[in-house]
Design an enzyme around this catalytic site. Sequence first.
Site, PDB file in Angstrom:
ATOM      1  N   LYS A 183       0.841  -1.203   0.000  1.00 53.23           N
ATOM      2  CA  LYS A 183       0.000   0.000   0.000  1.00 53.23           C
ATOM      3  C   LYS A 183       0.885   1.265   0.000  1.00 53.23           C
ATOM      4  CE  LYS A 183      -3.766  -2.417  -0.015  1.00 53.23           C
ATOM      5  NZ  LYS A 183      -3.214  -3.783  -0.130  1.00 53.23           N
TER       6      LYS A 183
HETATM    7  C1  LIG Z   1      -9.209  -2.759  -1.714  1.00 54.71           C
HETATM    8  C2  LIG Z   1      -8.655  -3.486  -0.543  1.00 54.71           C
HETATM    9  N1  LIG Z   1      -9.355  -3.494   0.603  1.00 54.71           N
HETATM   10  C3  LIG Z   1      -8.902  -4.126   1.708  1.00 54.71           C
HETATM   11  C4  LIG Z   1      -7.693  -4.792   1.699  1.00 54.71           C
HETATM   12  C5  LIG Z   1      -7.236  -5.518   2.929  1.00 54.71           C
HETATM   13  O1  LIG Z   1      -6.072  -4.963   3.462  1.00 54.71           O
HETATM   14  P1  LIG Z   1      -5.264  -5.723   4.610  1.00 54.71           P
HETATM   15  O2  LIG Z   1      -4.285  -6.615   3.921  1.00 54.71           O
HETATM   16  O3  LIG Z   1      -4.582  -4.623   5.379  1.00 54.71           O
HETATM   17  O4  LIG Z   1      -6.237  -6.454   5.426  1.00 54.71           O
HETATM   18  C6  LIG Z   1      -6.944  -4.819   0.525  1.00 54.71           C
HETATM   19  C7  LIG Z   1      -5.666  -5.552   0.491  1.00 54.71           C
HETATM   20  O5  LIG Z   1      -5.051  -5.759  -0.512  1.00 54.71           O
HETATM   21  C8  LIG Z   1      -7.429  -4.144  -0.615  1.00 54.71           C
HETATM   22  O6  LIG Z   1      -6.746  -4.162  -1.759  1.00 54.71           O
END
Ligand SMILES: Cc1ncc(COP(=O)(O)O)c(C=O)c1O
Length: 374
Positions: A183
Amino acid sequence: MAGMLKFASPLIDEATIAGVAEVLRSGHITSGVWVERFEAALSEFVEGRPVRALTSATAAMEVALQLCDIGRGDEVITCAQSFFTVVNMIVKQGATPVFVDGDLVTRNIDLAAVAARIGPRTRAIIPTHWPGSLVDMDALHALARRHRLRVIEDAALVIGSHFHGRPVGAFGDLVTFSFHPNKNITSIEGGALVCNDEAEARRVEVLRFHGIERLPDGTRDVAFPGGKFNLPDVNARVGIAQLASLPQFLAHRRALVLRYFERFPADRGCVLPPRPADGDGQSWNMFCILLPDAMARSRKEFRDALAARGVATGISYEALHLSTIGRRFGYQRGDLPNTERIAARTVSLPLHAAMDADDVDRVCAACDDLLPGR
Ligand SMILES: Cc1ncc(COP(=O)(O)O)c(C=O)c1O
């Protein structure tokens, strides 16, 4: 050949590594003062709204749904062009996901389709914001207010994007961020939930730590089975340094996106993301293209050929309504054409702060070689 260009690669500087070593030596490595500092810095970033750190954006989404008291019999409208987190957490709460389509270029949720699917059991809307262009928050919140619905913004990909000059998270209802290493900033793993007020934020503190409430006599009680989603200080120490570097990271990623727009072979039938405009205030986390429909090579062959040329790629995302969990709710192929076309033809090209313009040129030259119509 130059080495493999990674799909994502976080930039952690030596000062941060030294800071982590200090936390490790301090004797307090799980949630403590660094989490409080990280939360304060995040709160400042979203113009003072309360923020609580969690172990992932997925945890933040789970807790957000619990804050909204969403459960069995409730429906949550969301875009099928998103990550599994969204469908998983809705279903884990016992609620029903109602999938709508997204735009082919911005990939954002179709608000007319949302309006059409609101019914007596609808409780919330979860839009996923895409890099390069946000969901129209004025229109979405007007719709939500009209129907008394909660909005949980999945802003995992877009920390640092702006709407009408204000950062995502500074307005609206509940907002989730991800600090996974691919991210815009990372805390190794980690996430955050932006809340409306301190009462909600205190509730998050309970829900992220077993559901434990402390009683006046010094004992503890649990009324709701909470999770174990508290972020360790080690992670928060990384996150706080990353947040300070966010403006540089975003400027760098944006320059790389502009380079993609200069060098990508634009006349070969691919659908590209929205072109950046001066002062648009958008952040860029991924550069996702859609391959032409008429192409002799399959997507897998295209990705394998890029990998053979030293370029790692990703897929963002599969169609949630056609996943095994999504199909449980009666969806089938043909229901959401844009999402299905994206899911079949999308390829995410490398975009991260550890790359430079030459890397982009290398990716574009490889695409030029492999796309039809040369
Ligand atoms: C659009 C989106 N939402 C939520 C998430 C979830 O993130 P996390 O890995 O911090 O749980 C991701 C992870 O790639 C994502 O791309």
